[in-house]
Every structure is written in C-alpha cells, then in structure tokens.
Design an enzyme around this catalytic site. Structure first.
Site, mmCIF file in Angstrom:
data_model
loop_
_atom_site.group_PDB
_atom_site.id
_atom_site.type_symbol
_atom_site.label_atom_id
_atom_site.label_comp_id
_atom_site.label_asym_id
_atom_site.label_seq_id
_atom_site.Cartn_x
_atom_site.Cartn_y
_atom_site.Cartn_z
ATOM 1 N N GLN A 28 37.708 34.700 24.475
ATOM 2 C CA GLN A 28 39.139 34.337 24.920
ATOM 3 C C GLN A 28 39.339 35.404 26.144
ATOM 4 O OE1 GLN A 28 41.325 31.634 24.546
ATOM 5 N NE2 GLN A 28 39.839 30.856 23.613
ATOM 6 N N GLN A 35 37.463 35.930 38.189
ATOM 7 C CA GLN A 35 35.812 35.686 38.451
ATOM 8 C C GLN A 35 35.631 36.199 39.776
ATOM 9 O OE1 GLN A 35 33.440 33.896 37.288
ATOM 10 N NE2 GLN A 35 32.293 33.285 38.918
ATOM 11 N N LEU A 36 36.584 36.362 40.764
ATOM 12 C CA LEU A 36 36.170 36.825 42.196
ATOM 13 C C LEU A 36 37.056 38.304 42.253
ATOM 14 C CD1 LEU A 36 36.336 33.608 44.302
ATOM 15 C CD2 LEU A 36 34.470 34.755 42.944
ATOM 16 N N ARG A 50 36.594 34.224 34.649
ATOM 17 C CA ARG A 50 35.370 34.061 34.031
ATOM 18 C C ARG A 50 35.482 32.984 33.010
ATOM 19 N NH1 ARG A 50 31.114 36.179 36.664
ATOM 20 N NH2 ARG A 50 31.927 37.327 38.566
ATOM 21 N N HIS A 96 31.395 41.398 31.588
ATOM 22 C CA HIS A 96 31.927 41.632 32.539
ATOM 23 C C HIS A 96 33.293 42.468 32.145
ATOM 24 C CE1 HIS A 96 30.223 40.205 36.147
ATOM 25 N NE2 HIS A 96 29.864 39.144 35.651
ATOM 26 N N HIS A 116 26.141 44.271 33.794
ATOM 27 C CA HIS A 116 27.121 43.597 32.695
ATOM 28 C C HIS A 116 26.216 42.716 31.889
ATOM 29 C CE1 HIS A 116 26.447 40.243 36.019
ATOM 30 N NE2 HIS A 116 26.439 39.483 34.923
ATOM 31 N N ASP A 197 23.921 28.889 36.691
ATOM 32 C CA ASP A 197 25.353 29.747 36.706
ATOM 33 C C ASP A 197 25.284 29.767 38.165
ATOM 34 O OD1 ASP A 197 26.695 32.192 36.948
ATOM 35 O OD2 ASP A 197 24.977 33.532 37.080
ATOM 36 N N LYS A 198 24.572 29.730 39.325
ATOM 37 C CA LYS A 198 24.639 29.757 40.552
ATOM 38 C C LYS A 198 25.257 28.138 40.989
ATOM 39 C CE LYS A 198 22.063 32.187 43.038
ATOM 40 N NZ LYS A 198 21.248 32.604 41.911
ATOM 41 N N TYR A 256 33.666 37.150 49.102
ATOM 42 C CA TYR A 256 33.196 38.212 48.006
ATOM 43 C C TYR A 256 33.023 39.857 48.737
ATOM 44 C CZ TYR A 256 31.151 34.294 45.652
ATOM 45 O OH TYR A 256 31.070 32.995 45.171
#
Length: 475
Positions: A28, A35-36, A50, A96, A116, A197-198, A256
C-alpha cells in the site's frame, strides 16, 4: 477472483493471493510513490503511482504466461508458475524510494551501488515475514523454491550479495526451472529488455502524460512463442518491438528527462540531503529515527519513507540553518522560482565538456566570470539510450530471436535491415550536459558564457562522432 477496473487495461481479474499481497502496508506504501517522480511539474496529469503500475505489470505478466500455457501446453506451465510470474510483476517495484528514481539517482550518493531492485528484494522478504505470507503461499502450492524463483524474477541482484553470488543464484534457478527458464524473462528481461514492465509503463505513462502511443503490447503478446527455452517473437512483430524502444526514448526526451523535470528533481534532492540527519524516518516502534539515506537498511523505516517526506521537512521544527535552507528550496519550488536553464552541450561535439566530470566543467566554466561562484552553477548530466544494459551502442534487439509462420518451432536471429531500412544505423547512447543558474543576479553572465561555449561547439566535429569513443563519465 477479484475484479479491478484499470484505466489502461480495463476490467482485470486479480487472484486472491495477489489481493493478500496488495492489502499489506508494504505494498500500500506504493500509493504514495509517484510513478514519474517530478514529471507532474511539467505534465500536471502525471500524478499516477507505483501502486497502479505494479498491478498493471502483474496483469500483463499473467496475460502473457496464460497465453503461453494455452497455446503451448508442451511447455508444462502450471498454476504455480502463473502465480510466481504474477507475484514477481506485482512486487518488482516495492523498493522504490520517494519520487521513484529521484531517490536512487539524485539523492543517494553517486558512489553507492544501491539500486531499487535491491530494496525490492528486501521489501519482499520483509512483506513475507511481517504478514506471515509463507503460510498463505503454501495454501496455493508455493514453497521455498517458488519464493526463490520469484525473487530472481524481480531482479538480477540480491541486496548485499556479490556479482558472483547473484550470477550463481540465477544459474541455480535456471537449472531448477530447466526448460521453463524463460519465466525469468517475462517481468524483467535482462537479455534484450522486452518485458511486461516496459509495456505497462509505456502505455500508462503515455496515457497520463497526454501523449499518444501507437505501441500495441496486445499484438506483441499474441506473437510471442517459447522456442528452445527462450521467448521469441514472430518475424513481422519485430517492427513493433523497435517501436517500443523508440517510444521509450521519446518519453525520456519529452518527459522523464525534460529540463524542468530534472531541475525540480535536483532541487528536491538537495533539500533532502541538507536535512538527512535532521528529519528522520520512523522505524521499529521504540527505536530512534533513521536517516533517509540509511532507510534502505531498515525495512520498517523504508516502509514509512514516501513522497510525504517533503511535508515532514516543511513542517519540521528546528533552528538548524540547514533546515531553513532546505525549506527555502522547497518553497522556491512551490512558487515556481526554479533554477534557470541556460543551455546544454553534447560532449561528442564540445571539447569543453568531453571526458570531464561536472566539478571540472564548473571550475572551467566560471573562470573570468566576476561575481559568479562554483555553487551558483549547476550541471546535470543526462543520458538517452534505448534501454538496453549492454555497451550502449548495440542494437537492443540483437539478442531477440524470431520465428516465421511456416516454421513456428525454429528460431533465428535478425538484423535491423531485415525489419526496415529506415531504422537507426546506430544505437549508441546520447549524452548531454545541461547548465542551470541558481541566482538571478548572475543569470546574464552565466547565459553569455554558456552561449560562448555553445558557439564554440557549433562546428560539427566529424572525428568525435565517427571514432566510436565513449564520452563523459558514468560517475
């Protein structure tokens, strides 16, 4: 099965064991990790977490392995294999830190080898222990061997182990899996980077960034087969994989590593470093607080280390001058008073930055500039590549095997010209040094100097681009 409605994949079914993992504090926590990172300071819609990406990766991992199980029953894929791959997809980003890659790349010392993936493995172990998950795993037929295989799928490394130990560990898992060793390449493919993942982050990030993406991972999934223990793709599907890498590179260029994304990240990292031993993270109950930089050693503390750390800094009470400076930096970000971008140089074209680290460049840059100190100029080294961890110059798909419609059990290699003559001739990484000024009162002087350097490098350096040398430092 539980039904989730995912904005990217639509209605998706989640196995009960996966729900048990999702409903733990360790998972959680990912709701509070963007995420970014700092991209939302440029693209305001990019505030997804994430948490969502991990569930999406889990879903795609299940979709791919279930497709292989159905279409190739001779592979002997069982329900336990499916669960292992889904769990790896779900837990691959547990490690992360705050603002995702900011914590790893900008906050922690550049000398550290921590990644990570290391912490994802530690957090997975912590999650298993704190929530008595082994008992639940056993109810679904998953034992110690399955758990070890899940961990290898999450990442190639294992925390404090040496490279030789990690290689041995992975080799042992491959031996245990035998003809099923392809399972290790579904979530994190270390051979060529083609993995679920990608596929999820490209689709998800593009959606929340408001950028169009024509990458169709559903088509790729339909074209993948296992041949001689390796994931192979149909010959006509190779153009989609090249498009995947092109889209990834485009996202790095546009979002990014956008110049504003990066400077906000560097300002936040500086603010965090200033108070590393002042604003601590709560760990085990009754224990002293843990430094942000040392939370990777204490999974209780790491569970509490999220993007909310910035609020802790802003509302922390102390007379320490470092805390005041840290708060001032964060207030500058709130008021959009950011360090000013003044220009960038490519080391392939400029001798001013070629084969030098940032401290050497700054020292040379400020020479003769009255009133400009080294601390007034910030240089950010950014690298753009195709996401393959090889030499940085090779075709990222040269390790991908293909098959043809009339020979579905025979795999071969492929060359770029077999896909299209319009593909890039070089997959070499591109490196840039970006210059920022911290103070408005010396902005014009810094701009002029940067313009002078840019003009000096404007003449095309044919030798530098053609000799194949690697410029700059990875430090």
């Amino acid at each position: 099965m539980h039904l989730f409605n995912d904005p990217i994949h639509g209605p998706i079914e989640i196995h009960p064991l996966l729900i048990k993992i999702i409903d733990t504090p360790q998972f959680q926590r990912l709701r509070d990790i963007k995420q970014l990172g700092t991209v939302h300071y440029v693209y305001y819609g990019a505030t997804h977490s994430r948490f969502e990406h991990s569930i999406g990766t889990c879903y795609l991992a299940g979709k791919l392995i279930k497709k292989l199980k159905k279409k190739q029953p001779e592979l002997g894929i069982d329900d336990e294999d499916v669960l292992c791959v889904q769990i790896a997809g779900l837990c691959h980003d547990l490690g992360h830190g705050p603002y995702s890659h900011l914590y790893q790349d900008d906050f922690l010392p550049r000398t550290t080898k921590w990644k990570h993936e290391d912490c994802s493995l530690k957090m997975f172990d912590h999650l298993m222990k704190e929530n008595n998950m082994k008992t639940l795993f056993q109810e679904y037929g998953l034992g110690e061997t399955h758990i070890e295989i899940i961990k290898v799928q999450i990442g190639p490394r294992a925390g404090d182990r040496t490279a030789d130990d990690n290689h041995k560990r992975e080799t042992e898992c491959q031996e245990k899996l035998g003809s099923k060793k392809f399972l290790l390449d579904i979530v994190a493919n270390k051979k060529n980077g083609v993995d679920v993942d990608k596929w999820d982050y490209i689709a998800r990030d593009s959606y929340y960034l408001g950028l169009s993406s024509s990458l169709d991972h559903r088509r790729i999934i339909k074209m993948i087969r296992v041949i001689h223990g390796e994931l192979c793709v149909r010959d006509k599907g190779m153009s989609s994989l090249y498009e995947m890498y092109s889209t990834r590179n485009s996202l790095h260029q546009k979002a990014y590593k956008h110049k504003t994304t990066r400077i906000v990240a560097l300002m936040i990292a500086k603010a965090m470093n200033l108070v590393d031993d002042i604003v601590c993270v709560a760990g085990v109950e009754g224990a002293e607080g843990t430094k942000m930089s040392e939370a990777t050693r204490d999974m209780f503390a790491f569970t509490n280390l999220t993007d909310h750390i910035l609020h802790q800094i802003l509302f922390h009470v102390s007379d320490d001058s470092r805390l005041r400076e840290s708060k001032e930096l964060l207030q500058r970000i709130k008021h959009r008073d950011l360090y000013r971008f003044v220009g960038e140089l490519n080391p392939a074209l400029s001798k001013k930055v070629r084969n030098k680290d940032t401290s050497q460049i700054v020292e040379s840059f400020i020479q003769g500039l009255d009133g400009v100190e080294a601390d007034d100029v910030l240089i950010d080294r950014v690298v753009f590549d195709y996401g393959y961890n090889g030499s940085g110059r090779e075709n990222p798909l040269e390790n991908m095997k293909i098959y043809k419609k009339d020979s579905p059990n025979t795999s071969t290699g492929i060359t770029p010209d077999q896909v299209s003559t319009m593909l890039p001739q070089s997959f070499k990484k591109e490196e840039k040094f970006r210059f920022y000024c911290k103070r408005d009162d010396c902005l014009e002087a810094v701009k002029r100097r940067c313009s002078e350097w840019e003009n000096e490098s404007s003449h095309y350096d044919e030798r530098a681009l053609s000799d194949g040398s690697s410029y700059g430092s990875d430090s």
